[in-house]
Design a protein around this motif. Structure first.
Motif, PDB file in Angstrom:
ATOM      1  N   GLY A 133      -8.943  10.545 -13.780  1.00  0.00           N
ATOM      2  CA  GLY A 133     -10.391  10.582 -14.003  1.00  0.00           C
ATOM      3  C   GLY A 133     -10.995  11.956 -13.783  1.00  0.00           C
ATOM      4  N   ASN A 134     -12.258  11.953 -13.351  1.00  0.00           N
ATOM      5  CA  ASN A 134     -13.018  13.211 -13.221  1.00  0.00           C
ATOM      6  C   ASN A 134     -12.354  14.233 -12.308  1.00  0.00           C
ATOM      7  N   MET A 135     -11.988  13.769 -11.094  1.00  0.00           N
ATOM      8  CA  MET A 135     -11.449  14.734 -10.122  1.00  0.00           C
ATOM      9  C   MET A 135     -10.077  15.238 -10.551  1.00  0.00           C
ATOM     10  N   ALA A 136      -9.236  14.326 -11.063  1.00  0.00           N
ATOM     11  CA  ALA A 136      -7.910  14.755 -11.524  1.00  0.00           C
ATOM     12  C   ALA A 136      -8.067  15.772 -12.654  1.00  0.00           C
TER      13      ALA A 136
ATOM     14  N   SER B 236      -0.666  10.024 -14.093  1.00  0.00           N
ATOM     15  CA  SER B 236      -0.538   8.600 -14.415  1.00  0.00           C
ATOM     16  C   SER B 236      -1.913   7.948 -14.396  1.00  0.00           C
ATOM     17  N   ASP B 237      -2.195   7.147 -15.404  1.00  0.00           N
ATOM     18  CA  ASP B 237      -3.465   6.414 -15.450  1.00  0.00           C
ATOM     19  C   ASP B 237      -3.226   5.145 -16.269  1.00  0.00           C
ATOM     20  N   LEU B 238      -4.100   4.162 -16.076  1.00  0.00           N
ATOM     21  CA  LEU B 238      -3.988   2.919 -16.851  1.00  0.00           C
ATOM     22  C   LEU B 238      -4.461   3.140 -18.286  1.00  0.00           C
TER      23      LEU B 238
ATOM     24  N   LYS C 188      -6.098   6.594 -23.388  1.00  0.00           N
ATOM     25  CA  LYS C 188      -6.977   7.617 -23.988  1.00  0.00           C
ATOM     26  C   LYS C 188      -7.170   8.788 -23.020  1.00  0.00           C
ATOM     27  N   LYS C 189      -7.333   8.457 -21.724  1.00  0.00           N
ATOM     28  CA  LYS C 189      -7.495   9.539 -20.737  1.00  0.00           C
ATOM     29  C   LYS C 189      -6.234  10.387 -20.671  1.00  0.00           C
ATOM     30  N   LEU C 190      -5.081   9.720 -20.760  1.00  0.00           N
ATOM     31  CA  LEU C 190      -3.812  10.458 -20.706  1.00  0.00           C
ATOM     32  C   LEU C 190      -3.651  11.355 -21.936  1.00  0.00           C
TER      33      LEU C 190
ATOM     34  N   ASP D 200       3.637   4.889 -15.274  1.00  0.00           N
ATOM     35  CA  ASP D 200       4.540   4.333 -14.270  1.00  0.00           C
ATOM     36  C   ASP D 200       4.293   5.013 -12.913  1.00  0.00           C
ATOM     37  N   ASN D 201       3.406   4.426 -12.122  1.00  0.00           N
ATOM     38  CA  ASN D 201       3.048   5.027 -10.826  1.00  0.00           C
ATOM     39  C   ASN D 201       4.261   5.129  -9.900  1.00  0.00           C
ATOM     40  N   VAL D 202       5.091   4.070  -9.883  1.00  0.00           N
ATOM     41  CA  VAL D 202       6.239   4.041  -8.970  1.00  0.00           C
ATOM     42  C   VAL D 202       7.240   5.130  -9.363  1.00  0.00           C
TER      43      VAL D 202
ATOM     44  N   ALA E 204      -5.716   9.945  -6.766  1.00  0.00           N
ATOM     45  CA  ALA E 204      -7.059  10.283  -7.270  1.00  0.00           C
ATOM     46  C   ALA E 204      -7.722   9.068  -7.912  1.00  0.00           C
ATOM     47  N   VAL E 205      -7.522   7.896  -7.280  1.00  0.00           N
ATOM     48  CA  VAL E 205      -8.206   6.688  -7.770  1.00  0.00           C
ATOM     49  C   VAL E 205      -9.400   6.406  -6.863  1.00  0.00           C
ATOM     50  N   LYS E 206     -10.264   5.507  -7.295  1.00  0.00           N
ATOM     51  CA  LYS E 206     -11.438   5.145  -6.497  1.00  0.00           C
ATOM     52  C   LYS E 206     -10.989   4.514  -5.169  1.00  0.00           C
TER      53      LYS E 206
ATOM     54  N   SER F  70      -4.474  12.514  -0.472  1.00  0.00           N
ATOM     55  CA  SER F  70      -5.534  11.612  -0.929  1.00  0.00           C
ATOM     56  C   SER F  70      -6.861  12.353  -1.004  1.00  0.00           C
ATOM     57  N   ILE F  71      -7.535  12.204  -2.147  1.00  0.00           N
ATOM     58  CA  ILE F  71      -8.868  12.815  -2.261  1.00  0.00           C
ATOM     59  C   ILE F  71      -9.954  11.741  -2.176  1.00  0.00           C
ATOM     60  N   ALA F  72      -9.530  10.508  -1.860  1.00  0.00           N
ATOM     61  CA  ALA F  72     -10.497   9.395  -1.851  1.00  0.00           C
ATOM     62  C   ALA F  72     -11.373   9.426  -0.613  1.00  0.00           C
ATOM     63  N   ALA F  73     -12.661   9.195  -0.831  1.00  0.00           N
ATOM     64  CA  ALA F  73     -13.579   9.125   0.304  1.00  0.00           C
ATOM     65  C   ALA F  73     -13.256   7.882   1.123  1.00  0.00           C
ATOM     66  N   GLY F  74     -13.283   8.019   2.447  1.00  0.00           N
ATOM     67  CA  GLY F  74     -13.241   6.846   3.326  1.00  0.00           C
ATOM     68  C   GLY F  74     -11.909   6.159   3.535  1.00  0.00           C
TER      69      GLY F  74
ATOM     70  N   MET G 177     -11.475  16.033   1.388  1.00  0.00           N
ATOM     71  CA  MET G 177     -12.792  15.624   0.915  1.00  0.00           C
ATOM     72  C   MET G 177     -13.338  16.741   0.038  1.00  0.00           C
ATOM     73  N   PRO G 178     -13.088  16.660  -1.278  1.00  0.00           N
ATOM     74  CA  PRO G 178     -13.684  17.655  -2.186  1.00  0.00           C
ATOM     75  C   PRO G 178     -15.116  17.247  -2.528  1.00  0.00           C
ATOM     76  N   ASN G 179     -15.803  18.041  -3.327  1.00  0.00           N
ATOM     77  CA  ASN G 179     -17.138  17.619  -3.793  1.00  0.00           C
ATOM     78  C   ASN G 179     -17.276  17.875  -5.298  1.00  0.00           C
ATOM     79  N   THR G 180     -18.364  17.369  -5.872  1.00  0.00           N
ATOM     80  CA  THR G 180     -18.494  17.422  -7.346  1.00  0.00           C
ATOM     81  C   THR G 180     -18.499  18.831  -7.932  1.00  0.00           C
ATOM     82  N   PRO G 181     -19.017  19.869  -7.265  1.00  0.00           N
ATOM     83  CA  PRO G 181     -18.932  21.201  -7.884  1.00  0.00           C
ATOM     84  C   PRO G 181     -17.495  21.638  -8.168  1.00  0.00           C
TER      85      PRO G 181
HETATM   86  N1  LIG Z   1     -16.030  12.771  -8.332  1.00  0.00           N
HETATM   87  C1  LIG Z   1     -16.204  13.488  -7.220  1.00  0.00           C
HETATM   88  O1  LIG Z   1     -16.960  14.435  -7.177  1.00  0.00           O
HETATM   89  C2  LIG Z   1     -15.465  13.198  -5.982  1.00  0.00           C
HETATM   90  C3  LIG Z   1     -15.724  13.962  -4.836  1.00  0.00           C
HETATM   91  C4  LIG Z   1     -14.979  13.720  -3.691  1.00  0.00           C
HETATM   92  C5  LIG Z   1     -13.984  12.752  -3.714  1.00  0.00           C
HETATM   93  N2  LIG Z   1     -13.773  12.015  -4.821  1.00  0.00           N
HETATM   94  C6  LIG Z   1     -12.747  10.987  -4.802  1.00  0.00           C
HETATM   95  O2  LIG Z   1     -11.848  11.209  -5.862  1.00  0.00           O
HETATM   96  C7  LIG Z   1     -11.321   9.955  -6.276  1.00  0.00           C
HETATM   97  C8  LIG Z   1     -11.374   9.900  -7.787  1.00  0.00           C
HETATM   98  O3  LIG Z   1     -12.735  10.028  -8.196  1.00  0.00           O
HETATM   99  P1  LIG Z   1     -13.106  10.229  -9.724  1.00  0.00           P
HETATM  100  O4  LIG Z   1     -14.540  10.560  -9.768  1.00  0.00           O
HETATM  101  O5  LIG Z   1     -12.094  11.132 -10.363  1.00  0.00           O
HETATM  102  O6  LIG Z   1     -12.861   8.713 -10.249  1.00  0.00           O
HETATM  103  P2  LIG Z   1     -12.553   8.220 -11.722  1.00  0.00           P
HETATM  104  O7  LIG Z   1     -13.110   9.162 -12.723  1.00  0.00           O
HETATM  105  O8  LIG Z   1     -12.944   6.773 -11.781  1.00  0.00           O
HETATM  106  O9  LIG Z   1     -10.957   8.337 -11.808  1.00  0.00           O
HETATM  107  C9  LIG Z   1     -10.086   7.398 -11.254  1.00  0.00           C
HETATM  108  C10 LIG Z   1      -9.073   7.050 -12.322  1.00  0.00           C
HETATM  109  O10 LIG Z   1      -8.043   6.241 -11.746  1.00  0.00           O
HETATM  110  C11 LIG Z   1      -7.702   5.256 -12.695  1.00  0.00           C
HETATM  111  N3  LIG Z   1      -6.967   4.141 -12.102  1.00  0.00           N
HETATM  112  C12 LIG Z   1      -7.447   3.000 -11.548  1.00  0.00           C
HETATM  113  N4  LIG Z   1      -6.433   2.218 -11.145  1.00  0.00           N
HETATM  114  C13 LIG Z   1      -5.288   2.871 -11.451  1.00  0.00           C
HETATM  115  C14 LIG Z   1      -3.907   2.560 -11.308  1.00  0.00           C
HETATM  116  N5  LIG Z   1      -3.493   1.407 -10.762  1.00  0.00           N
HETATM  117  N6  LIG Z   1      -2.990   3.460 -11.716  1.00  0.00           N
HETATM  118  C15 LIG Z   1      -3.383   4.620 -12.291  1.00  0.00           C
HETATM  119  N7  LIG Z   1      -4.688   4.972 -12.458  1.00  0.00           N
HETATM  120  C16 LIG Z   1      -5.614   4.097 -12.057  1.00  0.00           C
HETATM  121  C17 LIG Z   1      -9.043   4.864 -13.252  1.00  0.00           C
HETATM  122  O11 LIG Z   1      -8.922   4.096 -14.416  1.00  0.00           O
HETATM  123  P3  LIG Z   1     -10.127   3.066 -14.765  1.00  0.00           P
HETATM  124  O12 LIG Z   1     -11.319   3.899 -15.058  1.00  0.00           O
HETATM  125  O13 LIG Z   1      -9.568   2.347 -15.955  1.00  0.00           O
HETATM  126  O14 LIG Z   1     -10.304   2.177 -13.564  1.00  0.00           O
HETATM  127  C18 LIG Z   1      -9.669   6.232 -13.469  1.00  0.00           C
HETATM  128  O15 LIG Z   1      -9.260   6.800 -14.703  1.00  0.00           O
HETATM  129  C19 LIG Z   1     -12.157   8.857  -5.616  1.00  0.00           C
HETATM  130  O16 LIG Z   1     -11.387   8.241  -4.615  1.00  0.00           O
HETATM  131  C20 LIG Z   1     -13.326   9.588  -5.006  1.00  0.00           C
HETATM  132  O17 LIG Z   1     -13.702   9.029  -3.755  1.00  0.00           O
HETATM  133  C21 LIG Z   1     -14.478  12.231  -5.960  1.00  0.00           C
END
Ligand SMILES: NC(=O)c1ccc[n+]([C@@H]2O[C@H](COP(=O)([O-])OP(=O)(O)OC[C@H]3O[C@@H](n4cnc5c(N)ncnc54)[C@H](OP(=O)(O)O)[C@@H]3O)[C@@H](O)[C@H]2O)c1
Length: 274
Positions: free
Chosen positions: A12-15, A35-37, A40-42, A56-58, A70-72, A96-100, A120-124
């Motif tokens: 997603g966005n952060m990756a 790896s992503d589900l 189109k993103k891939l 294939d995550n594994v 880098a998932v939610k 892990s870059i996931a919050a919390g 803990m990265p941020n959006t910029p």
């Molecule tokens: N965006 C930020 O500025 C920011 C800042 C600090 C930290 N973070 C952290 O960074 C992480 C990612 O954020 P993001 O904004 O990049 O989120 P995002 O755009 O939603 O990206 C997450 C990606 O993971 C995919 N995904 C879900 N389940 C999966 C699985 N089982 N295997 C492979 N891929 C899978 C999602 O697909 P689907 O969309 O199909 O579910 C989505 O493409 C989050 O944990 C967030 O807390 C983000």
């Protein structure tokens, strides 16, 4: 560093911003696998940056040196638990870059004794001006720390923290912080429009003033307080404005806001780790 295979779970966005940062810093695209589900993103990541992709995550966890999660946050447990065997045999640095999501929870979901780095990265980071706080657990080597730091430095500055609890403060400061500045910019812009400026003019002057102040603070060795004092002449316009802000309790508002965000971060960690 450039011989290391970096795997991303979640494209997603952060990756996207991390992969973009790595590739523009000349990291070999063929050493990056995402790896992503979503196919189109891939396909986009492959076209845009030339990186390898998989669903294939594994398999990915079993062959990369650095595994970036880098998932939610709410998906983390279900994504991580199936990786246990692959991670235990391959032993990548798990980043892990996931919050919390706490290190102890990731480690437990992965079967224990795993090198985990929480960031803990941020959006910029999306415009390569991010600020990332990092903390490593006891299983992470100095080499793994250096490699992870290089990865995050591709999208901005990095700061190592003394303890994991400080990530809740980083979340409240730089994680949520861009929104505080957006709110201030929004309010300043509106005040100028209400006072009679055209919206486009107010917006441009607000944005450039925010950028200029941040640049001056970064390039100066003086504190923000000293820089503020220097531009505040007694009896002048800046003093008139700052007096209103002080009298209305702006400092206290920020103290309470950061405290509220920190406590929300702690509460979310408890909910997500359950
Ligand atoms: N965006 C930020 O500025 C920011 C800042 C600090 C930290 N973070 C952290 O960074 C992480 C990612 O954020 P993001 O904004 O990049 O989120 P995002 O755009 O939603 O990206 C997450 C990606 O993971 C995919 N995904 C879900 N389940 C999966 C699985 N089982 N295997 C492979 N891929 C899978 C999602 O697909 P689907 O969309 O199909 O579910 C989505 O493409 C989050 O944990 C967030 O807390 C983000």
């Amino acid at each position: 560093m450039q011989d290391q295979i970096i795997g991303f779970i979640g494209g997603g966005n952060m990756a996207n911003s991390l992969v973009g940062g790595l590739v523009s810093n000349a990291y070999p695209a063929d050493k990056i696998i995402v790896s992503d589900l979503d196919e189109k993103k891939l396909a986009f990541l492959n076209e845009q940056f030339g990186v390898n992709t998989t669903q294939d995550n594994v398999g990915l966890a079993g062959r990369c040196d650095i595994l970036v999660l880098a998932v939610k946050p709410q998906h983390m447990r279900s994504v991580v638990e199936p990786l246990e065997q692959a991670v235990q045999s391959n032993r990548p640095a798990v980043v892990s870059i996931a919050a919390g999501i706490r290190e102890a929870h990731l480690e437990k979901w992965l079967g224990g004794g795993v090198p985990v780095i929480r960031c803990m990265p941020n959006t910029p980071a999306l415009v390569k001006t991010g600020a990332t706080g990092l903390h490593a657990n006891a299983f992470v080597s100095e080499e793994q720390k250096d490699r992870t730091e290089s990865l995050l430095r591709a999208v901005g500055v990095t700061v190592w923290l003394d303890n994991e609890q400080q990530l809740d403060i980083v979340t409240a400061l730089s994680g949520s912080g861009p929104a505080y500045f957006f709110l201030m910019m929004e309010a300043l812009e509106k005040a100028a429009v209400d006072a009679g400026l055209e919206q486009k003019t107010a917006q441009l002057l607000t944005q450039e003033t925010a950028l200029g102040a941040a640049k001056m603070a970064l390039e100066s060795s003086e504190s923000a307080a000293t820089l503020r004092e220097r531009v505040t002449s007694p009896g002048g316009t800046t003093e008139a404005a700052l007096t209103v802000m002080e009298e209305k309790g702006l400092r206290d508002i920020f103290a309470q806001a950061v405290d509220a965000a920190k406590h929300r971060s702690i509460a979310l960690s408890e909910e997500l780790g359950g």
